[in-house]
Design a protein around this motif. Structure first.
Motif, mmCIF file in Angstrom:
data_model
loop_
_atom_site.group_PDB
_atom_site.id
_atom_site.type_symbol
_atom_site.label_atom_id
_atom_site.label_comp_id
_atom_site.label_asym_id
_atom_site.label_seq_id
_atom_site.Cartn_x
_atom_site.Cartn_y
_atom_site.Cartn_z
ATOM 1 N N GLY A 456 19.102 -65.295 -4.849
ATOM 2 C CA GLY A 456 17.981 -66.045 -4.707
ATOM 3 C C GLY A 456 16.844 -65.669 -3.840
ATOM 4 O O GLY A 456 16.984 -64.329 -3.272
ATOM 5 N N ILE A 457 15.745 -66.407 -3.940
ATOM 6 C CA ILE A 457 14.431 -65.874 -3.262
ATOM 7 C C ILE A 457 13.484 -66.911 -2.544
ATOM 8 O O ILE A 457 12.848 -66.563 -1.783
ATOM 9 C CB ILE A 457 13.498 -65.135 -4.324
ATOM 10 C CG1 ILE A 457 13.176 -66.036 -5.525
ATOM 11 C CG2 ILE A 457 13.862 -63.767 -4.651
ATOM 12 C CD1 ILE A 457 12.169 -66.931 -5.440
ATOM 13 N N MET A 458 14.313 -68.163 -2.740
ATOM 14 C CA MET A 458 13.422 -69.333 -2.012
ATOM 15 C C MET A 458 14.269 -69.632 -0.540
ATOM 16 O O MET A 458 15.468 -70.044 -0.559
ATOM 17 C CB MET A 458 13.618 -70.629 -2.839
ATOM 18 C CG MET A 458 12.805 -70.364 -4.099
ATOM 19 S SD MET A 458 12.771 -71.820 -5.023
ATOM 20 C CE MET A 458 14.306 -72.162 -5.599
ATOM 21 N N PRO A 459 13.466 -69.188 0.552
ATOM 22 C CA PRO A 459 14.208 -69.337 1.794
ATOM 23 C C PRO A 459 14.662 -70.925 2.317
ATOM 24 O O PRO A 459 13.886 -71.672 2.032
ATOM 25 C CB PRO A 459 13.213 -68.704 2.840
ATOM 26 C CG PRO A 459 11.862 -69.019 1.979
ATOM 27 C CD PRO A 459 12.026 -68.945 0.469
ATOM 28 N N LEU A 460 15.772 -70.730 2.628
ATOM 29 C CA LEU A 460 16.332 -71.988 3.330
ATOM 30 C C LEU A 460 16.717 -71.963 4.885
ATOM 31 O O LEU A 460 17.406 -70.816 4.988
ATOM 32 C CB LEU A 460 17.573 -72.451 2.483
ATOM 33 C CG LEU A 460 18.228 -73.996 3.164
ATOM 34 C CD1 LEU A 460 17.301 -75.036 3.109
ATOM 35 C CD2 LEU A 460 19.605 -74.276 2.418
ATOM 36 N N GLU A 461 16.095 -72.350 5.739
ATOM 37 C CA GLU A 461 16.353 -72.159 7.206
ATOM 38 C C GLU A 461 17.180 -73.125 7.831
ATOM 39 O O GLU A 461 17.038 -74.398 7.810
ATOM 40 C CB GLU A 461 14.742 -71.878 8.017
ATOM 41 C CG GLU A 461 14.117 -71.040 7.286
ATOM 42 C CD GLU A 461 14.390 -69.578 7.577
ATOM 43 O OE1 GLU A 461 15.214 -69.270 8.549
ATOM 44 O OE2 GLU A 461 13.723 -68.507 7.104
ATOM 45 N N ILE A 462 17.824 -72.594 8.923
ATOM 46 C CA ILE A 462 18.621 -73.479 9.818
ATOM 47 C C ILE A 462 18.161 -73.172 11.142
ATOM 48 O O ILE A 462 18.342 -72.044 11.581
ATOM 49 C CB ILE A 462 20.220 -73.410 9.483
ATOM 50 C CG1 ILE A 462 20.664 -73.670 8.072
ATOM 51 C CG2 ILE A 462 20.762 -74.269 10.473
ATOM 52 C CD1 ILE A 462 21.848 -73.376 7.854
ATOM 53 N N LEU A 463 17.593 -74.076 11.613
ATOM 54 C CA LEU A 463 17.216 -73.636 13.220
ATOM 55 C C LEU A 463 17.927 -74.623 14.300
ATOM 56 O O LEU A 463 18.528 -75.587 14.264
ATOM 57 C CB LEU A 463 15.852 -74.680 13.450
ATOM 58 C CG LEU A 463 15.064 -74.554 14.937
ATOM 59 C CD1 LEU A 463 14.785 -73.081 14.991
ATOM 60 C CD2 LEU A 463 13.790 -75.457 14.821
ATOM 61 N N ILE A 464 18.596 -73.558 15.134
ATOM 62 C CA ILE A 464 19.520 -74.022 16.080
ATOM 63 C C ILE A 464 18.918 -73.904 17.505
ATOM 64 O O ILE A 464 18.410 -72.965 17.822
ATOM 65 C CB ILE A 464 20.870 -73.115 16.007
ATOM 66 C CG1 ILE A 464 21.532 -73.073 14.735
ATOM 67 C CG2 ILE A 464 21.672 -73.435 17.270
ATOM 68 C CD1 ILE A 464 22.537 -71.798 14.246
ATOM 69 N N ILE A 557 19.198 -69.271 11.374
ATOM 70 C CA ILE A 557 20.167 -68.714 10.256
ATOM 71 C C ILE A 557 19.334 -68.721 8.713
ATOM 72 O O ILE A 557 18.777 -69.906 8.623
ATOM 73 C CB ILE A 557 21.324 -69.443 9.868
ATOM 74 C CG1 ILE A 557 22.240 -69.283 11.337
ATOM 75 C CG2 ILE A 557 22.134 -69.040 8.835
ATOM 76 C CD1 ILE A 557 23.547 -69.992 11.343
ATOM 77 N N THR A 558 19.120 -67.726 8.140
ATOM 78 C CA THR A 558 18.259 -67.658 7.060
ATOM 79 C C THR A 558 18.916 -67.372 5.967
ATOM 80 O O THR A 558 19.797 -66.373 5.661
ATOM 81 C CB THR A 558 17.079 -66.581 6.987
ATOM 82 O OG1 THR A 558 16.362 -66.824 8.122
ATOM 83 C CG2 THR A 558 16.260 -66.576 5.771
ATOM 84 N N THR A 559 18.925 -68.195 4.697
ATOM 85 C CA THR A 559 19.537 -67.665 3.276
ATOM 86 C C THR A 559 18.740 -68.034 2.113
ATOM 87 O O THR A 559 17.546 -68.659 2.560
ATOM 88 C CB THR A 559 21.025 -68.787 3.235
ATOM 89 O OG1 THR A 559 21.616 -68.332 2.218
ATOM 90 C CG2 THR A 559 20.600 -70.194 3.429
ATOM 91 N N PHE A 560 18.843 -67.650 1.128
ATOM 92 C CA PHE A 560 17.814 -67.831 0.207
ATOM 93 C C PHE A 560 18.590 -68.338 -1.043
ATOM 94 O O PHE A 560 19.703 -68.267 -1.284
ATOM 95 C CB PHE A 560 17.672 -66.525 -0.406
ATOM 96 C CG PHE A 560 16.829 -65.778 0.681
ATOM 97 C CD1 PHE A 560 15.428 -65.672 0.564
ATOM 98 C CD2 PHE A 560 17.347 -64.946 1.509
ATOM 99 C CE1 PHE A 560 14.402 -65.298 1.591
ATOM 100 C CE2 PHE A 560 16.493 -64.280 2.644
ATOM 101 C CZ PHE A 560 15.166 -64.594 2.511
ATOM 102 N N MET A 561 17.644 -69.454 -1.712
ATOM 103 C CA MET A 561 18.483 -70.293 -2.650
ATOM 104 C C MET A 561 17.779 -70.103 -4.143
ATOM 105 O O MET A 561 17.064 -69.257 -4.407
ATOM 106 C CB MET A 561 17.633 -71.752 -2.490
ATOM 107 C CG MET A 561 18.519 -72.908 -2.818
ATOM 108 S SD MET A 561 17.950 -74.405 -1.787
ATOM 109 C CE MET A 561 16.206 -74.322 -2.327
ATOM 110 N N LYS A 562 18.912 -70.077 -5.067
ATOM 111 C CA LYS A 562 18.658 -70.185 -6.298
ATOM 112 C C LYS A 562 17.909 -71.272 -7.112
ATOM 113 O O LYS A 562 17.707 -72.400 -6.201
ATOM 114 C CB LYS A 562 19.891 -69.909 -7.026
ATOM 115 C CG LYS A 562 20.914 -68.765 -6.905
ATOM 116 C CD LYS A 562 21.951 -68.714 -7.981
ATOM 117 C CE LYS A 562 22.681 -67.237 -7.814
ATOM 118 N NZ LYS A 562 23.768 -67.240 -8.509
#
Length: 795
Positions: A456-464, A557-562
């Motif tokens: 994926g290329i669309m960022p999904l962020e988790i702020l801790i 924590i950064t991940t990328f979404m489809k």
């Protein structure tokens, strides 16, 4: 003498003055076109103070702009020849030299960590010392990378497919500015083309800054296309109906000035051009032509009736001026409801659209009579269309159907309602940043490529938020983050995550002399040794600031979404949220899910919830107009039924055809309702006039109203149908769906107003055919027939 008679006299007597004023105002608005600016950010569908926006703003305050990454990739074994491999790494260095680039990272830039026992720290050294000169040397480099450096997996390469990447981090200050566009078109794209020409390799490009830039350019390209096509299609249909070059030219002049005004108003209000705002100029053409149809058709009918040009022009304004005003007000009301959605994007669209719809009415009611007043009276050949047999055949068919087949009309209506309701229950809700983007364009194909290769290329962020200074580096926190990380990596719609965990795991691997099996979190015993090495190392500082803030309290924590729909995203969000609640105690941690993609999806849900409010508001506003005009609640109910039915049919079709409710298709209902009710107003206004003339004989009045307004209603509906159909050639899925759905809705609305509305009036004649039900309107919509015999000629 009524108000519109006074207005008509003023317009025709002061025609030179009015033309000068219109010319000056058009010139003024044309100077505002230079203020036009195109949107450099994603559409924010939520109000600024919405909780999701506040979460996202907090994240930006801590870590800065997230969407500053452009990624290049090659999936070709030819890149692993010494010549191409070196060119690829030199290409990265070239990109790094641009002032708009903060830094670029490619395989040639990799620094692997090494343990310095003497100084008890980690030092960085290049992945390879000397530039490879043979293919075997390149293969050795790649083997080490693929087998021994998991830290870079899914970041700079995919070891399963052999795809390699270059990551370009733009200066965060230019991400949402015009400088980004200039960099992409003037620097990046030419550099890519040159590299491809020299090597014969195909570079894939993506990342939100790049996608937004290419998408914005596509919008700009389509504005001109839509305006040109809308002008051509509507003028062609107009000419086919009227067979008059003169009438066609006047209509084109009016809508062309309307286009200048619409673009000028956008510049004057300093709004940005978005996908929605780009629809307004062609929309004004499509809505402006029906105004011309009613005015010119009425003018020609009057000329044919008595041959007096001055009287004909006066009656064009005085007889249907108010009806045309009311129809434009109802159309504008359909758009104006978006002003109350609290979404900046829709708010601005609603403001500009409603203002320009009223502006095109003013232009039509002023310019058409004035220009005709300078011309010779229409000749007999220009009036032949009023006697066309095929039009008479259509009107006769409508009259016979209403007269003899009302039961069939009602049965068909009930069946359609039942089938449509069944379809409504199958409608799904969808929202995605890239769903509506042009699928035929290369940049969209590259999006699909990166989804398949890297998740994926669309960022999904988790702020801790650990709620204490340096809380991130506590081993207990890292272990909790690792459990969450494992959950994310199990979700197929998300890419492998990137966080401080990667750095800590890589540090342990380095501590154990680069053995990849130690790429894992340290134990409690190992932690102190490894972190001591980390603190003594300068190489970590720059990388750490991307993962944790300066206080050590916050981590990301950064991940990328489809490209997934709203329903799937809600399921994923809930899954992550459940894991967060399970792993992170609320008293010690504050965890936030955010990111552009998530904000957009939340915006879609917000709009869907507001759809009912927006449509209800449109119905309420238009009902108030009807009440003001006809002063009868029974007539309001009768008039709403044939206009709500087409909306139900469209909603049912969306369900059956799999067209989801999304930001673009949400607009269909309010827009279509506002336009379709115009025909109802024209018909009922004429119907009431005929009722008075025929001494409350409903049957004679319905058939007389159907004969006189049927032709204009048919003409305008056909123009609107094909006008909105122009949008279906768009490469944007949302614009295509909007055009097709509004066209279909208006077609059903025409049939409903020409068949169901007259049938209801005939079936309920005993309840509505009296002076109490149809009181005299608050203001005259159409001049009573007895007043038509008066000669208010303008000498």
């Amino acid at each position: 003498m009524n108000f519109w008679s006074i207005v008509s006299r003023f317009i025709l007597k002061q025609r030179i003055f009015i033309l000068i004023v219109l010319g000056l105002f058009t010139f003024f608005l044309s100077t505002k076109i230079q203020n036009l600016k195109f949107s450099h950010t994603e559409a924010n569908l939520l109000p600024k103070d919405h909780i999701e926006n506040l979460k996202y703003d907090k994240f930006l305050d801590i870590f800065g702009e997230e969407g500053n990454l452009i990624i290049l990739a090659i999936q070709d074994t030819a890149v692993f020849t010494a010549e191409n491999f070196n060119k690829w790494n030199n290409f990265s260095k070239k990109l790094n030299s641009f002032s708009q680039v903060e830094f670029a990272v490619s395989i040639g830039d990799i620094k692997k960590l090494k343990k310095d026992k003497k100084n008890q720290k980690f030092i960085a050294e290049p992945l390879y010392q000397n530039t490879p000169t043979t293919n075997i040397e390149v293969q050795k480099i790649m083997d080490e990378l693929f087998n021994n450096l998991p830290f870079f997996d899914n970041f700079l390469f995919n070891k399963n497919t052999g795809t390699i990447r270059t990551a370009i981090y733009l200066d965060k200050k230019i991400v949402n500015t015009k400088i980004r566009e200039r960099f992409v078109f003037d620097d990046l794209n030419p550099a890519i083309e040159q590299f491809e020409k020299e090597t014969g390799l195909d570079i894939r490009v993506s990342g939100m800054p790049y996608i937004r830039t290419m998408n914005a350019q596509n919008i700009i390209d389509e504005i001109g296309l839509f305006v040109g096509l809308a002008l051509f299609i509507t003028s062609l249909i107009f000419w086919l109906f009227f067979r008059s070059y003169r009438a066609t030219f006047i209509t084109l002049l009016v809508v062309s000035i309307g286009v200048i005004w619409s673009v000028g108003f956008i510049g004057w209000f300093e709004y940005e051009i978005s996908v929605l705002m780009a629809l307004i100029p062609p929309l004004i053409i499509v809505i402006g032509v029906p105004n011309a149809v009613f005015l010119i058709n009425k003018y020609q009918q009057e000329v044919k009736k008595h041959g007096n040009q001055a009287k004909s022009l006066q009656r064009v304004i005085s007889k249907i001026g108010n009806a045309t005003l009311m129809t434009n007000i109802t159309t504008a009301s359909g758009f104006a409801t978006f002003i109350f959605t609290n979404s900046q994007l829709l708010n601005e669209f609603g403001v500009i659209a409603s203002i320009n719809i009223m502006a095109i009415f003013v232009l039509s009611i002023l310019i058409i009579p004035i220009i005709y007043s300078f011309m010779h009276k229409p000749q007999e050949k220009h009036l032949k269309h009023l006697e066309r047999k095929w039009i008479d055949a259509i009107v006769n068919w409508m009259e016979n159907t209403v007269r003899h087949n009302r039961i069939a009309i009602y049965i068909s209506t009930v069946i359609i309602i039942i089938v449509s309701i069944m379809g409504v229950y199958t409608i799904r809700v969808s929202g995605s940043l890239i769903e509506d983007m042009p699928k035929g364009k290369q940049f969209y194909k590259d999006i699909v490529f990166f989804e398949n290769e890297f998740g994926g290329i669309m960022p999904l962020e988790i702020l801790i938020d650990t709620k204490k200074k340096n809380g991130v580096m506590n081993l207990s926190t890292l272990k909790r983050m690792n459990k969450l990380d494992e959950e994310i990596n199990e979700i197929p719609e998300l890419s492998k995550s990137v966080s401080i965990l990667n750095m800590v795991k890589y540090s342990k691997q380095t501590f154990y002399n680069g053995n990849p099996k130690y790429y894992q979190l340290p134990t409690e015993q190992e932690k102190n040794f490894i972190l001591a090495y980390t603190k003594n190392s300068d190489t970590h500082s720059n990388m750490l600031k991307n993962f944790i803030d300066s206080t050590g309290q916050y981590a990301r924590i950064t991940t990328f979404m489809k490209d997934i729909g709203t329903e799937k995203m809600e399921h994923i969000e809930q899954r992550i949220q459940d894991k967060i609640e399970q792993v992170f105690p609320k008293k010690n941690y504050d965890i936030t899910l955010t990111g552009k993609a998530l904000v957009f999806l939340k915006g879609t849900n917000y709009l869907v919830k507001n759809l009912a409010i927006s449509l209800s508001l449109a119905i309420l506003l238009i009902s108030l107009f009807m009440a003001w005009m006809f002063r009868s609640y029974k007539m309001i109910i009768i008039s709403l039924i044939p206009n709500i039915l087409p909306l139900l049919i469209t909603a049912g079709l969306m369900g059956y055809l799999g067209v989801p409710i999304k930001p673009s298709t949400i607009l269909v209902f309010s827009i279509a309702f506002g336009i379709s009710v115009d025909d109802t107003i024209h018909f009922l206004a004429k119907y009431r006039q005929e009722l008075v003339f025929h001494k409350w004989n409903v049957r004679k009045s319905v058939y007389a109203a159907l004969r006189e307004t049927g032709v204009s209603m048919f003409y305008t509906s056909i123009v609107l149908f094909f006008g909105f159909l122009v949008f279906t050639i768009s490469s944007f899925g949302g614009t295509k769906a909007l055009g097709g759905l509004v066209s279909v809705t208006l077609l059903f609305a025409m049939i409903s107003n020409l068949l169901l509305l007259p049938s209801l009036l005939l079936s309920l004649e005993s309840k509505i055919a009296n002076k109490k039900t149809l009181k005299k309107p608050a203001l005259t919509i159409i001049i009573p027939k007895e007043e038509e015999e008066e000669d208010n000629d303008i000498k």
